[in-house]
Write a protein that holds these residues in place. Structure first.
Motif, PDB file in Angstrom:
ATOM      1  N   ILE A 344       0.754  -1.214  -0.096  1.00 25.61           N
ATOM      2  CA  ILE A 344       0.081   0.116  -0.205  1.00 25.61           C
ATOM      3  C   ILE A 344       0.929   1.287  -0.071  1.00 25.61           C
ATOM      4  N   ASN A 345       2.103   1.299   0.644  1.00 22.14           N
ATOM      5  CA  ASN A 345       2.938   2.535   0.721  1.00 22.14           C
ATOM      6  C   ASN A 345       3.399   2.768  -0.618  1.00 22.14           C
ATOM      7  N   ARG A 346       3.669   1.850  -1.469  1.00 26.64           N
ATOM      8  CA  ARG A 346       4.232   2.004  -2.588  1.00 26.64           C
ATOM      9  C   ARG A 346       3.194   2.325  -3.682  1.00 26.64           C
ATOM     10  N   TYR A 347       1.933   1.439  -3.642  1.00 23.50           N
ATOM     11  CA  TYR A 347       0.860   1.635  -4.627  1.00 23.50           C
ATOM     12  C   TYR A 347       0.264   3.034  -4.547  1.00 23.50           C
ATOM     13  N   PHE A 773      22.965   7.281  -1.642  1.00 27.22           N
ATOM     14  CA  PHE A 773      22.332   7.728  -0.404  1.00 27.22           C
ATOM     15  C   PHE A 773      21.008   8.711  -0.758  1.00 27.22           C
ATOM     16  N   LYS A 774      19.923   8.272  -1.142  1.00 24.93           N
ATOM     17  CA  LYS A 774      18.755   9.403  -1.457  1.00 24.93           C
ATOM     18  C   LYS A 774      17.818   9.384  -0.384  1.00 24.93           C
ATOM     19  N   PRO A 775      17.944  10.318   0.426  1.00 22.88           N
ATOM     20  CA  PRO A 775      17.162  10.612   1.858  1.00 22.88           C
ATOM     21  C   PRO A 775      15.512  10.374   1.475  1.00 22.88           C
ATOM     22  N   GLN A 776      15.011  10.930   0.225  1.00 18.31           N
ATOM     23  CA  GLN A 776      13.697  10.826  -0.033  1.00 18.31           C
ATOM     24  C   GLN A 776      13.081   9.200  -0.129  1.00 18.31           C
ATOM     25  N   HIS A 777      14.060   8.521  -0.877  1.00 22.02           N
ATOM     26  CA  HIS A 777      13.561   7.136  -1.211  1.00 22.02           C
ATOM     27  C   HIS A 777      13.657   6.380   0.079  1.00 22.02           C
ATOM     28  N   LEU A 778      14.685   6.741   0.791  1.00 18.84           N
ATOM     29  CA  LEU A 778      14.902   5.715   2.039  1.00 18.84           C
ATOM     30  C   LEU A 778      13.853   6.311   3.073  1.00 18.84           C
ATOM     31  N   ALA A 779      13.526   7.451   3.136  1.00 17.22           N
ATOM     32  CA  ALA A 779      12.391   8.121   4.026  1.00 17.22           C
ATOM     33  C   ALA A 779      10.995   7.416   3.631  1.00 17.22           C
ATOM     34  N   ARG A 780      10.962   7.053   2.286  1.00 17.79           N
ATOM     35  CA  ARG A 780       9.592   6.619   1.961  1.00 17.79           C
ATOM     36  C   ARG A 780       9.543   5.172   2.338  1.00 17.79           C
ATOM     37  N   THR A 781      10.763   4.389   2.064  1.00 24.22           N
ATOM     38  CA  THR A 781      10.766   3.125   2.605  1.00 24.22           C
ATOM     39  C   THR A 781      10.735   2.830   4.165  1.00 24.22           C
ATOM     40  N   ARG A 783       9.195   4.881   6.270  1.00 22.39           N
ATOM     41  CA  ARG A 783       7.872   4.902   6.747  1.00 22.39           C
ATOM     42  C   ARG A 783       7.172   3.560   6.598  1.00 22.39           C
ATOM     43  N   GLY A 784       7.272   2.840   5.700  1.00 20.91           N
ATOM     44  CA  GLY A 784       6.963   1.354   5.731  1.00 20.91           C
ATOM     45  C   GLY A 784       7.403   0.788   6.811  1.00 20.91           C
ATOM     46  N   VAL A 785       8.569   0.647   6.973  1.00 19.69           N
ATOM     47  CA  VAL A 785       9.331   0.081   8.119  1.00 19.69           C
ATOM     48  C   VAL A 785       8.926   0.396   9.467  1.00 19.69           C
ATOM     49  N   VAL A 786       8.818   1.678   9.804  1.00 20.02           N
ATOM     50  CA  VAL A 786       7.902   2.136  10.984  1.00 20.02           C
ATOM     51  C   VAL A 786       6.779   1.663  10.939  1.00 20.02           C
ATOM     52  N   LEU A 787       5.896   1.613  10.290  1.00 20.88           N
ATOM     53  CA  LEU A 787       4.371   1.305  10.275  1.00 20.88           C
ATOM     54  C   LEU A 787       4.434  -0.232  10.653  1.00 20.88           C
ATOM     55  N   THR A 788       5.448  -1.145   9.680  1.00 19.22           N
ATOM     56  CA  THR A 788       5.423  -2.421   9.940  1.00 19.22           C
ATOM     57  C   THR A 788       5.788  -3.098  11.270  1.00 19.22           C
ATOM     58  N   SER A 789       6.740  -2.342  11.653  1.00 19.49           N
ATOM     59  CA  SER A 789       7.392  -2.562  13.114  1.00 19.49           C
ATOM     60  C   SER A 789       6.153  -2.160  14.120  1.00 19.49           C
TER      61      SER A 789
END
Length: 852
Positions: A344-347, A773-781, A783-789
């Protein structure tokens, strides 16, 4: 022709949904086969020698817990009336078809019910003291005096009541048997009042032996219902005779049956609470983060379906849920939704809002499917490694949860996208929470060394504190602290002056006589240890049946005094006495003396195997059984106190073994087991299983990651959050005063599988960005890591709502472990990636300069 996953879903999404519905109906049908198994013994490793011996003796002898009725009379009730109430209560229980036997007092009168059988073996059953009285009893003068006493007794007002006794035992030989033997009992009491089981404070006990074990929950429920009805009935009758007293007697129940029924009720509530709270919690958190009800419903459907599928699988494979496997739903609710979050995060990411459904689905699956599958495989592997445990409960939990995660993966990769495609005509872009990760990523890129220095200090501190964490091996701490039945059982143990559970000493051998002789030797030793306080008391076969060596000594005595047992003289004297005292007919006692003459002339031993078809066997069957042509004799040893900790178990076993070894019995000569003694074995077995599971999990995870990435650097990046999180875990537990235990240590392989997912998803984004190192890409991923955790923590957090301290601690350790993995992923991986990116950039610049 290749059919990528997005193409299959676009073409066959309706078929996928129909097949999911069909699978769900099948799973619901399989769920009806599920039962709740609360038998603690079923969780133990059956291949362990001590466990095997305990399970074997439990099955063969019908060993089971008692239902203990605890009667506390009102202070103003006379003692005689209390004892009448106890007798009435025992009588009502004995009438119940659910009850096999009731013991409210120690009494010898039951021996006389078996007098005709015992008479046939009389001299072999007597104690040395009673045996020496026989010549006097069979003397002419004693016979004449006894017959005259019988005539005088029959002429009294009680003559009618004593007629049967005089007819069956005219020489009062039963008194010798009662002085020599007692029917075995596994109960004891600190204070005896006219034979009643009674404490010093005036509390009475009834030990009730039902016909089925407490593990039969349906039976235990029926039994407790009947016990409450009997209590009301008897209390009502007693209350009629007590003025101004509505409740003269307080009757409560404890023991295995009362505890089993209470545990079943508590566990059933725990399951309902944890399932509902975990599902509601993760969905609520999901809804808050994505801020739309539509997406919440879309995700809830495959999540609930996967839980139903897993329950159906449990019904198909196991047919039951035990106290450990019932927590799988919490784990799946927290982990299963993780797959949906990344999709859902990516979709619904902002850059895809103008994409058509085909392009949106294709790019989403391309970006996330690999990471989701790898994360699922590593997590499933961690759970499957628990399936190698010797403990059935852990093994079933690992297999069921690992398989459930695969079903969740299938639901999220097939059903969820199919629902998204089916509803594509009503798109609505949700607003996704960012958790403020972009500034964190940007700061990590600018000051990576500062980040690593600060986090390194915290990790080092917690690592040092971790050495002070303790292991709690007290099995009592795993049970609900507010359990009325368990608290009452503790009081009963104190009142009785010993442990509430017996330890079992088992002797085995092919020769029944030899085993009996060895058991008698042990009996003498153990009886001597009672006065020393090393044991509370001992019960066993030697209480009732003398060993062959003692029987042989008795027969030798009879043969050496053959002149005293001249049966022609004895019969002649007895008949003359009958004539003198007016007894008729003179032939009424012929069978009596015929049996006696055979008993005194027999040279065979009286063995337990001869009693299997007699009524005495119900008293002996818990003390002797046969397996594979071997005779096994069980001595029930009650420790002076309950053995809840491994230290208490070790001290008790060591003291007992030392005394036995001093008497010539080595630990190889017997097996010492029991429910509480098994705690000493559990810790070593569980720790061994934990090492195996962790080793297998790490090897499997490393193999999967290396096969997927083919790059050692990326593999290390994936492992870094997990390694540092585990270093912090023990320290955090020490700070929060949470101890490792038999149950919560098994969560460590789970944390290994769950924690690796965070590193995998961030590593995938880093690799996909060409190690930049792309902060925006890592931040987008991120937020998925935070939510899954967070959802995983909510799922595990619901376990901490359990009434069982053991399961509570499992939930707490999982919360700490997953939370630590999240923190290390967000604050260690980004600066490490930033440094790797700088190094890669410098290498690229150097290469370009050399080329130019």
């Amino acid at each position: 022709m290749q059919f990528p996953l997005h193409t299959i879903i676009l073409r066959h999404h309706r078929l996928i949904l129909w097949m999911a519905a069909l699978l769900t109906l099948t799973a619901i049908g399989l769920c009806t086969r599920l039962s709740l198994d609360l038998n603690f013994l079923s969780l133990l490793p059956p291949r362990n020698a001590h466990v095997k011996a305990f399970l074997n003796v439990s099955e063969k002898t019908g060993l089971q817990s008692f239902l203990i009725a605890v009667v506390e009379p009102h202070k103003q009730i006379p003692e005689k009336q209390t004892q009448e109430f106890i007798d009435l209560l025992a009588e009502q229980f004995q009438k119940s078809p659910l009850i096999e036997a009731v013991e409210c007092k120690q009494t010898q009168t039951d021996l006389m019910n078996f007098y005709p059988l015992l008479l046939q073996h009389l001299p072999r059953l007597l104690s040395p003291k009673s045996l020496k009285r026989l010549p006097e009893i069979f003397s002419d003068a004693a016979i004449q005096n006894k017959v005259a006493a019988n005539r005088k007794l029959l002429s009294t007002p009680f003559g009618f009541a004593t007629k049967q006794i005089v007819l069956t035992d005219p020489l009062a030989l039963g008194e010798l048997l009662q002085d020599s033997l007692s029917l075995p009992s596994t109960t004891t009491a600190q204070n005896m009042d006219q034979g009643y089981y009674r404490s010093n404070t005036g509390v009475y006990f009834l030990f009730i032996k039902p016909k089925k074990p407490p593990q039969d929950i349906a039976f235990s429920k029926q039994l407790m219902k009947e016990a409450q009805a009997i209590r009301k009935k008897v209390s009502g009758k007693a209350g009629q005779h007590v003025r101004d007293s509505m409740l003269p007697f307080y009757v409560n129940y404890t023991g295995g049956y009362a505890i089993a029924v209470q545990d079943e009720s508590v566990t059933r509530k725990d399951i309902q609470v944890t399932i509902i709270s975990s599902i509601i919690g993760v969905l609520a958190l999901f809804g808050i983060c994505f801020r739309t009800v539509r997406v919440l419903v879309i995700v809830a459907v495959p999540l609930i379906l996967s839980l139903i599928w897993t329950l159906g699988l449990a019904g198909l494979i196991f047919g039951r849920l035990n106290i450990l496997t019932c927590i799988f739903s919490c784990v799946l609710a927290g982990l299963g939704i993780d797959f949906a979050i990344h999709l859902i995060n990516r979709y619904f990411s902002p850059e895809k809002k103008d994409f058509k459904v085909k392009m949106r689905l294709e790019t989403t699956l391309r970006e996330t499917a690999g990471g989701i599958i790898i994360g699922a495989l590593t997590t499933c592997t961690a759970f499957y490694t628990i399936g190698f445990s010797d403990f059935k409960g852990f093994r079933e939990l690992g297999i069921l949860t690992g398989s459930g995660l695969l079903l969740c993966l299938a639901a999220m990769l097939l059903v969820l996208p199919s629902i998204l495609v089916y509803r594509h005509n009503r798109p609505k872009q949700p607003v996704i929470a960012g958790f403020g990760l972009l500034p964190v990523m940007q700061s990590a890129a600018k000051r990576p060394y500062l980040f690593l220095c600060i986090t390194g200090c915290f990790i080092g501190l917690f690592f040092i504190l971790g050495f002070s964490v303790k292991f709690d091996d007290n099995l009592k701490n795993f049970r609900p602290s507010d359990s009325k039945a368990i608290l009452l059982q503790d009081k009963v143990a104190q009142w009785m002056g010993g442990s509430s559970a017996a330890s079992l000493l088992i002797l085995s051998g092919e020769d029944e006589q030899i085993v009996m002789n060895r058991a008698a030797g042990l009996w003498d030793i153990l009886s001597g240890l009672e006065s020393d306080g090393i044991i509370g008391n001992v019960a066993g076969l030697p209480q009732f049946l003398p060993a062959p060596v003692q029987q042989q000594e008795n027969m030798n005595f009879i043969q050496s005094r053959s002149a005293d047992f001249d049966w022609q003289r004895i019969r002649s004297t007895f008949k003359k006495a009958l004539v003198k005292n007016g007894f008729e007919p003179l032939t009424a006692y012929d069978d009596y003396f015929t049996s006696l003459q055979k008993a005194f002339s027999s040279t065979t031993f009286f063995l337990p195997s001869q009693l299997r078809s007699t009524g005495i066997w119900r008293f002996l069957n818990m003390f002797v059984y046969t397996t594979r042509e071997k005779t096994n004799i069980v001595l029930h040893i009650r420790p002076p106190k309950d053995l809840w900790t491994r230290q208490d178990v070790g001290i008790f076993k060591q003291r007992l073994e030392i005394h036995l070894e001093n008497e010539g019995f080595s630990p190889d000569d017997y097996i010492l087991t029991g429910a509480q003694l098994l705690s000493g074995e559990l810790k070593s077995i569980i720790l061994k299983n934990l090492r195996t599971a962790l080793t297998l999990a790490i090897i499997a995870i490393l193999s999967i990651l290396y096969i997927h990435y083919r790059n050692v650097l990326v593999l290390l990046i994936c492992l870094l959050p997990l390694a540092t999180a585990l270093s912090m875990l023990a320290g955090a537990m020490a700070v929060l005063k949470i101890h490792f235990s038999f149950i919560n240590v098994i969560v460590l392989p789970m944390i290994a599988g769950i924690g690796i997912d965070d590193g995998v998803h961030l590593a995938n984004t880093f690799v996909a960005s060409g190690y930049r190192f792309k902060p925006q890409h890592l931040a987008r991923t991120g937020r998925g890591v935070v939510l899954t955790s967070l959802t995983t923590m909510v799922g595990f957090g619901s376990i901490s709502l359990s009434h069982y301290p053991g399961l509570k601690s499992l939930g707490y350790v999982a919360l700490i472990g997953v939370g630590a993995c999240l923190l290390t992923s967000l604050f260690i991986l980004p600066p490490v990636m930033a440094l790797v990116s700088r190094k890669k950039s410098k290498k690229l610049e150097a290469w370009l300069q050399n080329r130019l």
